[in-house]
Design a protein around this motif. Structure first.
Motif, mmCIF file in Angstrom:
data_model
loop_
_atom_site.group_PDB
_atom_site.id
_atom_site.type_symbol
_atom_site.label_atom_id
_atom_site.label_comp_id
_atom_site.label_asym_id
_atom_site.label_seq_id
_atom_site.Cartn_x
_atom_site.Cartn_y
_atom_site.Cartn_z
ATOM 1 N N THR A 19 0.815 -1.224 0.000
ATOM 2 C CA THR A 19 0.000 0.000 0.000
ATOM 3 C C THR A 19 0.845 1.270 0.000
ATOM 4 O O THR A 19 1.914 1.324 0.604
ATOM 5 C CB THR A 19 -0.932 0.033 1.234
ATOM 6 N N ASP A 20 0.343 2.279 -0.707
ATOM 7 C CA ASP A 20 0.913 3.638 -0.652
ATOM 8 C C ASP A 20 2.399 3.679 -0.989
ATOM 9 O O ASP A 20 3.193 4.335 -0.324
ATOM 10 C CB ASP A 20 0.696 4.257 0.749
ATOM 11 N N THR A 22 3.812 5.223 -3.265
ATOM 12 C CA THR A 22 4.279 6.535 -3.718
ATOM 13 C C THR A 22 4.495 7.503 -2.557
ATOM 14 O O THR A 22 5.001 8.595 -2.771
ATOM 15 C CB THR A 22 3.265 7.164 -4.697
ATOM 16 N N ASP A 23 4.108 7.115 -1.359
ATOM 17 C CA ASP A 23 4.315 7.985 -0.195
ATOM 18 C C ASP A 23 5.721 7.707 0.345
ATOM 19 O O ASP A 23 5.938 6.872 1.215
ATOM 20 C CB ASP A 23 3.237 7.690 0.861
ATOM 21 N N VAL A 24 6.697 8.454 -0.200
ATOM 22 C CA VAL A 24 8.103 8.161 0.099
ATOM 23 C C VAL A 24 8.387 8.271 1.591
ATOM 24 O O VAL A 24 9.050 7.409 2.181
ATOM 25 C CB VAL A 24 9.033 9.113 -0.695
ATOM 26 N N ALA A 25 7.862 9.333 2.215
ATOM 27 C CA ALA A 25 8.151 9.546 3.631
ATOM 28 C C ALA A 25 7.643 8.373 4.473
ATOM 29 O O ALA A 25 8.336 7.877 5.361
ATOM 30 C CB ALA A 25 7.519 10.859 4.098
ATOM 31 N N LEU A 26 6.428 7.929 4.139
ATOM 32 C CA LEU A 26 5.847 6.790 4.867
ATOM 33 C C LEU A 26 6.655 5.519 4.643
ATOM 34 O O LEU A 26 7.012 4.811 5.590
ATOM 35 C CB LEU A 26 4.400 6.577 4.400
ATOM 36 N N ARG A 27 6.948 5.227 3.379
ATOM 37 C CA ARG A 27 7.633 3.966 3.059
ATOM 38 C C ARG A 27 9.054 3.941 3.619
ATOM 39 O O ARG A 27 9.564 2.881 3.991
ATOM 40 C CB ARG A 27 7.644 3.727 1.550
ATOM 41 N N GLY A 92 -0.685 3.057 -5.709
ATOM 42 C CA GLY A 92 -0.671 4.492 -5.974
ATOM 43 C C GLY A 92 -0.044 4.851 -7.304
ATOM 44 O O GLY A 92 0.036 6.022 -7.667
#
Lengths: 278, 278
Positions: A19-20, A22-27, A92
């Motif tokens: 999941t997600d 494309t959320d670099v900060a999260l990943r 994403g």
């Protein structure tokens, strides 16, 4: 072997690893914390497996089942079959390579282990850009370095973008982190390495001249981030400052090109190393 | 000197040089046909002027007037002052560097002129990607080559993206086109150049070994496009095939890194050239 499982609900908890993306900060936070990384595309998935990383699961669209048949047949990990639309909703982005694997990380070797077996190392300080980390690994592997040491604030070589740009070199080239910085460089020197800091500073010596004089012993080539370069602390900890001579008024190469040139200089200049056959 | 002229109509014909900059296919045709190219950002505009290219006009937003005051004061070309919104409507993208110049092309020198004055040349075959053209020029200039020869189907070094990636090296490094390909390579050889084809082919010799044996004469290093490499015709026209030895199972470097390594090898290995001071 694993029978592909069709998944049609983007909220299916079995897809949580994907999941997600494309959320670099999260990943960036999530993947190391969960012992996870992403391998994208058939070639990269195969290279990660060949390097011995365990597969947690495989996500693919129907048209990739045949290409990855042998992987599917030989894995115990679940294989999730999804539509291109579902893949895009979960991750994403449009998964144009059609196959993604959630891989398990392994503990990094201690720096001491890397130091014991290597003669030519790259040492990266605060290289925060995943593209640059990947490019430096590709160059270091291609040009015959033995491994990479990372400062504590370097970007993750197993982040999806680093893996892709490295063409899988992050799997084949050993690397470790120094826990103390720049204090940890003392351990590198104690292992017999001469520390060369690559810098455009005019006071640095031509890397070719330095290498002619250095007698072919163990070498650690220190590189900083694009733009900022090595910190004062790192420069102060080096045995010598080296530079690539520049012509035509150009002030620098990009970090991947500069690293490749320096790696080439280091691995070809060592007089006690046998030349590779022509 | 030129007094900035405020322009508020995106259809103003005085802005015709700046329209549809994101339409690559259109601009590729239009710019050479109209003897035009784009310099983007203060630094690149200054470098193009310093290299002697004539400015047709300058387009900028208000906050760049002071930074470019000396340029405005010393040019006879019209200077158009626009809002960021108008710049975006005309060009098709957000002009975050705030200044664009429409520059006039100059006739390229004949290949014979470049050949007469050079000792180390790069020869690019069908490098169609503007980013790669720019990166190769940056490396060739930085590492001390004397010029670049282009096959007829190489991308334009003065296209906006090439200029930007080259950091202006396309202005400082002389280049010319060969009208015949690969027949024109005979002219390069007739001028006393040894033609080295860079290729990953296993039959190629280690570039370092080739350079040790080649005696420091004139060298032309031939590079092909990423992926496809040099054509059979170009390979057949070469005096020798050279390769950069690869390790750790990596099959290649990207074209910018491979070019930089090869340029470094060529400019440092020549035994009859004085070493640059350390």
């Amino acid at each position: 072997m694993s029978e592909p499982i069709a998944v049609t609900d983007p909220a299916d908890p079995r897809l949580a690893d994907y999941t997600d993306l494309t959320d670099v900060a999260l990943r960036r936070r999530r993947e190391p914390a969960e012992g996870l990384f992403m391998a994208e595309g058939e070639k990269v998935v195969r290279r990660a497996l060949a390097a011995g990383y365990p597969m947690r699961s495989l996500l693919l669209t129907a048209r990739w089942v045949e290409a990855l048949r042998d992987v599917i047949d030989s894995t115990a990990a679940p294989v999730y079959l999804v539509s291109p639309e579902l893949a895009e909703r979960v991750t994403g982005f449009h998964v144009h390579r059609g196959a993604l694997a959630a891989m398990g990380r392994r503990p990094l070797p201690p720096a001491a282990e890397l130091l014991a077996g290597a003669r030519r190392l790259a040492v990266l300080e605060a290289v925060n850009d995943h593209t640059n980390v990947g490019a430096v690994f590709r160059g270091a592997a291609a040009l015959g370095l033995d491994g990479v040491l990372l400062s504590p604030d370097c970007a993750d070589p197993l982040y999806r973008r680093s893996v892709k740009v490295s063409m899988g070199a992050v799997f084949s080239l050993p690397y470790a982190r120094l826990d103390q910085w720049p204090a940890g460089l003392a351990e590198v020197r104690a292992a017999g390495f001469r520390l060369l800091a690559l810098t455009p500073d005019a006071r640095a010596v031509d890397i070719a001249a330095e290498l002619r004089g250095s007698g072919g012993g163990r070498l650690a080539l220190m590189l900083g981030a694009e733009g900022t370069g090595l910190t004062h602390g790192a420069l102060a900890a080096a045995d010598a400052w080296v530079r690539i001579p520049m012509s035509h008024g150009v002030d620098s190469l990009n970090v991947a090109a500069a690293a490749a040139v320096a790696f080439y200089a280091v691995t070809t200049a060592a007089p006690d190393r046998p030349q590779q056959p022509a």
